[in-house]
Design a protein around this motif. Structure first.
Motif, PDB file in Angstrom:
ATOM      1  N   ARG A   7       0.732  -1.264  -0.080  1.00 43.74           N
ATOM      2  CA  ARG A   7      -0.009   0.021   0.073  1.00 43.74           C
ATOM      3  C   ARG A   7       0.702   1.388  -0.126  1.00 43.74           C
ATOM      4  NH1 ARG A   7      -1.103  -2.598   4.782  1.00 43.74           N
ATOM      5  NH2 ARG A   7      -3.349  -3.146   3.975  1.00 43.74           N
ATOM      6  N   GLU A   8       1.879   1.444   0.582  1.00 43.85           N
ATOM      7  CA  GLU A   8       3.015   2.658   0.750  1.00 43.85           C
ATOM      8  C   GLU A   8       3.439   2.973  -0.680  1.00 43.85           C
ATOM      9  OE1 GLU A   8       5.781  -0.863   0.369  1.00 43.85           O
ATOM     10  OE2 GLU A   8       3.715  -0.461   1.444  1.00 43.85           O
ATOM     11  N   ARG A   9       3.091   2.010  -1.665  1.00 37.91           N
ATOM     12  CA  ARG A   9       3.974   2.118  -3.156  1.00 37.91           C
ATOM     13  C   ARG A   9       2.835   3.128  -3.838  1.00 37.91           C
ATOM     14  NH1 ARG A   9       6.127  -3.829  -4.670  1.00 37.91           N
ATOM     15  NH2 ARG A   9       7.593  -3.623  -2.773  1.00 37.91           N
ATOM     16  N   ILE A  10       1.570   3.012  -3.469  1.00 36.25           N
ATOM     17  CA  ILE A  10       0.474   3.512  -4.342  1.00 36.25           C
ATOM     18  C   ILE A  10       0.390   5.085  -4.755  1.00 36.25           C
ATOM     19  CG2 ILE A  10      -2.170   3.699  -4.660  1.00 36.25           C
ATOM     20  CD1 ILE A  10      -0.919   0.913  -5.556  1.00 36.25           C
ATOM     21  N   PRO A  11       0.722   5.732  -3.473  1.00 39.74           N
ATOM     22  CA  PRO A  11       0.647   7.243  -3.729  1.00 39.74           C
ATOM     23  C   PRO A  11       1.853   7.616  -4.774  1.00 39.74           C
ATOM     24  CG  PRO A  11       0.229   6.793  -1.523  1.00 39.74           C
ATOM     25  CD  PRO A  11       0.603   5.682  -2.104  1.00 39.74           C
ATOM     26  N   PRO A  12       2.949   7.437  -4.553  1.00 43.95           N
ATOM     27  CA  PRO A  12       4.163   8.033  -5.579  1.00 43.95           C
ATOM     28  C   PRO A  12       3.784   7.469  -6.956  1.00 43.95           C
ATOM     29  CG  PRO A  12       5.076   6.305  -3.865  1.00 43.95           C
ATOM     30  CD  PRO A  12       3.716   6.782  -3.460  1.00 43.95           C
ATOM     31  N   LEU A  13       3.235   6.177  -7.245  1.00 46.59           N
ATOM     32  CA  LEU A  13       3.153   5.481  -8.436  1.00 46.59           C
ATOM     33  C   LEU A  13       1.895   6.217  -8.961  1.00 46.59           C
ATOM     34  CD1 LEU A  13       3.873   3.362 -10.202  1.00 46.59           C
ATOM     35  CD2 LEU A  13       2.619   1.722  -9.158  1.00 46.59           C
ATOM     36  N   VAL A  14       0.819   6.596  -8.456  1.00 43.88           N
ATOM     37  CA  VAL A  14      -0.226   7.343  -8.764  1.00 43.88           C
ATOM     38  C   VAL A  14       0.283   8.591  -9.199  1.00 43.88           C
ATOM     39  CG1 VAL A  14      -2.405   8.483  -8.386  1.00 43.88           C
ATOM     40  CG2 VAL A  14      -2.102   5.966  -7.636  1.00 43.88           C
ATOM     41  N   SER A  15       0.966   9.287  -8.372  1.00 43.73           N
ATOM     42  CA  SER A  15       1.578  10.756  -8.872  1.00 43.73           C
ATOM     43  C   SER A  15       2.312  10.726  -9.880  1.00 43.73           C
ATOM     44  CB  SER A  15       2.484  11.152  -7.792  1.00 43.73           C
ATOM     45  OG  SER A  15       3.093  12.438  -7.731  1.00 43.73           O
ATOM     46  N   ASP A  16       3.242   9.746 -10.226  1.00 42.52           N
ATOM     47  CA  ASP A  16       4.089   9.551 -11.497  1.00 42.52           C
ATOM     48  C   ASP A  16       3.278   9.445 -12.708  1.00 42.52           C
ATOM     49  OD1 ASP A  16       6.286   9.989  -9.668  1.00 42.52           O
ATOM     50  OD2 ASP A  16       6.954   7.809  -9.483  1.00 42.52           O
ATOM     51  N   CYS A  17       2.132   8.855 -12.657  1.00 39.54           N
ATOM     52  CA  CYS A  17       1.413   8.882 -13.656  1.00 39.54           C
ATOM     53  C   CYS A  17       0.805   9.979 -14.328  1.00 39.54           C
ATOM     54  CB  CYS A  17       0.068   7.726 -13.451  1.00 39.54           C
ATOM     55  SG  CYS A  17       0.609   6.068 -13.268  1.00 39.54           S
ATOM     56  N   ALA A  18       0.772  11.057 -13.603  1.00 41.92           N
ATOM     57  CA  ALA A  18       0.103  12.358 -13.891  1.00 41.92           C
ATOM     58  C   ALA A  18       0.864  12.754 -15.235  1.00 41.92           C
ATOM     59  CB  ALA A  18       0.221  13.333 -12.877  1.00 41.92           C
ATOM     60  N   PRO A  19       0.006  13.664 -15.983  1.00 45.39           N
ATOM     61  CA  PRO A  19      -1.270  13.747 -15.859  1.00 45.39           C
ATOM     62  C   PRO A  19      -2.269  12.827 -16.252  1.00 45.39           C
ATOM     63  CG  PRO A  19      -0.574  14.663 -17.908  1.00 45.39           C
ATOM     64  CD  PRO A  19       0.691  14.093 -17.330  1.00 45.39           C
ATOM     65  N   LEU A  20      -1.995  11.490 -16.594  1.00 42.09           N
ATOM     66  CA  LEU A  20      -2.952  10.567 -16.620  1.00 42.09           C
ATOM     67  C   LEU A  20      -3.597  10.205 -14.960  1.00 42.09           C
ATOM     68  CD1 LEU A  20      -0.974   7.813 -18.702  1.00 42.09           C
ATOM     69  CD2 LEU A  20      -2.822   9.378 -19.428  1.00 42.09           C
ATOM     70  N   THR A  21      -4.783   9.946 -15.165  1.00 44.99           N
ATOM     71  CA  THR A  21      -5.418   9.689 -13.799  1.00 44.99           C
ATOM     72  C   THR A  21      -5.605   8.095 -13.580  1.00 44.99           C
ATOM     73  OG1 THR A  21      -6.824  11.590 -13.852  1.00 44.99           O
ATOM     74  CG2 THR A  21      -7.647   9.999 -12.615  1.00 44.99           C
ATOM     75  N   ALA A  22      -4.624   7.740 -12.660  1.00 39.96           N
ATOM     76  CA  ALA A  22      -4.484   6.336 -12.435  1.00 39.96           C
ATOM     77  C   ALA A  22      -5.567   5.610 -11.474  1.00 39.96           C
ATOM     78  CB  ALA A  22      -3.125   5.776 -11.832  1.00 39.96           C
ATOM     79  N   ARG A  23      -6.406   4.810 -11.647  1.00 37.80           N
ATOM     80  CA  ARG A  23      -7.258   4.167 -10.679  1.00 37.80           C
ATOM     81  C   ARG A  23      -6.556   2.749 -10.115  1.00 37.80           C
ATOM     82  NH1 ARG A  23     -11.497   2.553 -13.966  1.00 37.80           N
ATOM     83  NH2 ARG A  23     -10.137   3.005 -15.743  1.00 37.80           N
ATOM     84  N   VAL A  24      -7.045   2.497  -8.799  1.00 35.92           N
ATOM     85  CA  VAL A  24      -6.356   1.648  -8.191  1.00 35.92           C
ATOM     86  C   VAL A  24      -7.314   0.365  -7.938  1.00 35.92           C
ATOM     87  CG1 VAL A  24      -5.352   0.781  -5.992  1.00 35.92           C
ATOM     88  CG2 VAL A  24      -4.559   2.997  -6.804  1.00 35.92           C
ATOM     89  N   ILE A  25      -6.829  -0.781  -8.814  1.00 34.68           N
ATOM     90  CA  ILE A  25      -7.479  -1.872  -8.558  1.00 34.68           C
ATOM     91  C   ILE A  25      -7.183  -2.807  -7.526  1.00 34.68           C
ATOM     92  CG2 ILE A  25      -8.622  -3.972  -9.961  1.00 34.68           C
ATOM     93  CD1 ILE A  25      -9.515  -1.178 -10.733  1.00 34.68           C
ATOM     94  N   THR A  26      -7.726  -3.129  -6.369  1.00 31.15           N
ATOM     95  CA  THR A  26      -7.124  -3.864  -5.589  1.00 31.15           C
ATOM     96  C   THR A  26      -7.375  -5.494  -5.671  1.00 31.15           C
ATOM     97  OG1 THR A  26      -7.218  -1.890  -3.912  1.00 31.15           O
ATOM     98  CG2 THR A  26      -6.925  -4.191  -2.726  1.00 31.15           C
ATOM     99  N   ASP A  27      -6.500  -6.333  -5.262  1.00 34.00           N
ATOM    100  CA  ASP A  27      -6.768  -7.777  -5.274  1.00 34.00           C
ATOM    101  C   ASP A  27      -8.093  -7.953  -4.641  1.00 34.00           C
ATOM    102  OD1 ASP A  27      -6.817 -10.757  -4.557  1.00 34.00           O
ATOM    103  OD2 ASP A  27      -4.659 -10.562  -4.337  1.00 34.00           O
ATOM    104  N   PRO A  28      -9.165  -8.663  -5.113  1.00 37.76           N
ATOM    105  CA  PRO A  28     -10.442  -8.908  -4.463  1.00 37.76           C
ATOM    106  C   PRO A  28     -10.362 -10.032  -3.421  1.00 37.76           C
ATOM    107  CG  PRO A  28     -10.345  -9.892  -6.800  1.00 37.76           C
ATOM    108  CD  PRO A  28      -9.179  -8.963  -6.518  1.00 37.76           C
ATOM    109  N   ASP A  29      -9.456 -10.537  -3.191  1.00 30.21           N
ATOM    110  CA  ASP A  29      -9.276 -11.573  -2.253  1.00 30.21           C
ATOM    111  C   ASP A  29      -7.628 -11.781  -1.664  1.00 30.21           C
ATOM    112  OD1 ASP A  29      -9.520 -13.512  -0.495  1.00 30.21           O
ATOM    113  OD2 ASP A  29      -9.744 -15.234  -1.866  1.00 30.21           O
ATOM    114  N   PRO A  30      -7.309 -10.661  -1.144  1.00 29.12           N
ATOM    115  CA  PRO A  30      -5.756 -10.306  -0.800  1.00 29.12           C
ATOM    116  C   PRO A  30      -5.408 -11.543   0.409  1.00 29.12           C
ATOM    117  CG  PRO A  30      -7.085  -8.928   0.489  1.00 29.12           C
ATOM    118  CD  PRO A  30      -8.176  -9.367  -0.602  1.00 29.12           C
TER     119      PRO A  30
END
Length: 372
Positions: A7-30
């Motif tokens: 989970r700690e990786r998501i904020p910087p990864l989403v930020s680095d996609c900008a200006p694309l808007t990345a959506r997070v798809i979480t494992d449905p059965d983690p």
């Protein structure tokens, strides 16, 4: 595609996609049995209304600087293709196909139709993304590996798949969720590549020449591998049932005549190279010869992509700054035996990279001279 363990990786990864808007798809059965396929099924179905292409990224990667710009340019150049943004640095087929494209000066590498398609970052036109989602839905989650299913889908649907050169994402040096052994890194990655606006240009002849290696257009299709400090040839034998990841190869000096290269020319070129080095390369000459041979065979192979052109001395102007060195560096880092990797100094590693690139140059020149 996201697992809560990261989970700690998501904020910087989403930020680095900008200006694309990345959506997070979480494992449905983690908490279930680890299965990238389970999350991939949801991710490939989650298509934005009005989109022309759908990109799925995994959460164990880092992106190049200017990711969105280069992604848009690459997709614009190949709007009907599947595009992988990564290949594994020692995969038996795709890593060599990417290095061959690097040396030939081509920004896309047609990828294998039998080896797993790299899915750390993968793009499809929306219509094909929907078809892939339907295809994956019928596969049990316990299959686990989405990349093995993606190559089957693309092969059966006749979708051409290319890898970007350089790669737009790199794999972090982390254990995989599924637990695959080994170290994971990109074949050719520059964190901040300098690429012109027209870098992702179209050349139908170059792509056709590279693509013949992936199909049945060559009498003896092969790749070159550095494996445990030895240079090996791997004949590609699609349809035989051989697993692409088998551990067997042909030693280069015994079999390079089959591809029109004289082992004597390789060794003579190496001896001439050593004579120009003062001081001599630090690694033991046997290790340096294996790296030289790999580079030589790669150069002699890549020049055939430019057949009919005034290829001359390598590198041609089309080879981007830093790409060849990055490709050779990853080849050596992934291909040394454990004992050699542990014992080599920084200077020794640098000497090996220089040796490999000098081998590429000599193989390119000899191959160009030998063209009919």
């Amino acid at each position: 595609m996201h697992h809560p363990r990261r989970r700690e990786r998501i904020p910087p990864l989403v930020s680095d996609c900008a200006p694309l808007t990345a959506r997070v798809i979480t494992d449905p059965d983690p908490d279930g049995v680890p299965s990238p396929l389970r999350t991939a099924k949801v991710a490939w179905r989650s298509i934005e209304d009005g989109a022309t292409h759908h990109l799925v990224l995994q959460d164990d990667i880092v992106l190049i600087q200017g990711f969105a710009t280069q992604l848009h340019r690459a997709v614009s150049a190949r709007p009907g293709h599947g595009i992988s943004l990564y290949s594994h640095w020692d995969s038996p087929q795709n890593s060599y196909l990417v290095r061959r494209a690097v040396i030939a000066g081509w920004p896309f590498a047609p990828l294998s139709r039998s080896e797993w398609t790299p899915t750390q970052g993968f793009v499809l036109p929306v219509a094909l993304a929907r078809d892939l989602a339907d295809y994956l839905a019928g596969i049990p989650d316990d299959v686990k590996d989405d990349d093995e299913m993606v190559v089957r889908f693309c092969r059966e649907a006749g979708i051409p798949v290319v890898g970007t050169v350089p790669h737009l994402v790199d794999h972090r040096f982390d254990p995989t969720i599924v637990g695959h052994p080994g170290r994971f890194h990109a074949t050719v990655f520059l964190p901040a590549p300098v690429l012109s606006a027209d870098y992702w240009r179209l050349s139908a002849s170059a792509e056709a020449a590279l693509d013949r290696r992936c199909g049945s257009g060559e009498k003896l299709a092969y790749t070159i591998q550095l494996h445990r400090s030895r240079c090996l040839m791997r004949p590609l034998r699609p349809g035989t049932g051989e697993p692409v990841e088998h551990g067997f190869g042909w030693y280069w000096a015994d079999h390079c005549g089959l591809i029109g290269v004289s082992a004597g020319d390789v060794v003579n070129g190496f001896d001439a190279f050593l004579g120009t080095r003062d001081p001599a390369p630090e690694p033991h000459w046997r290790l340096a010869l294996e790296v030289w041979a790999a580079g030589y065979l790669l150069g002699a192979d890549a020049v055939t992509v430019r057949r009919g052109e005034a290829a001359g001395v390598w590198p041609p102007a089309a080879v981007g700054a830093g790409l060849a060195q990055a490709a050779m560096t990853s080849w050596i880092s992934s291909g040394l035996a454990g004992q050699d990797a542990a014992g080599i100094t920084a200077r020794g590693r640098s000497d090996l990279i220089a040796t490999g690139l000098a081998g590429v140059s000599r193989g390119w020149l000899d191959g160009w001279r030998a063209e009919p």
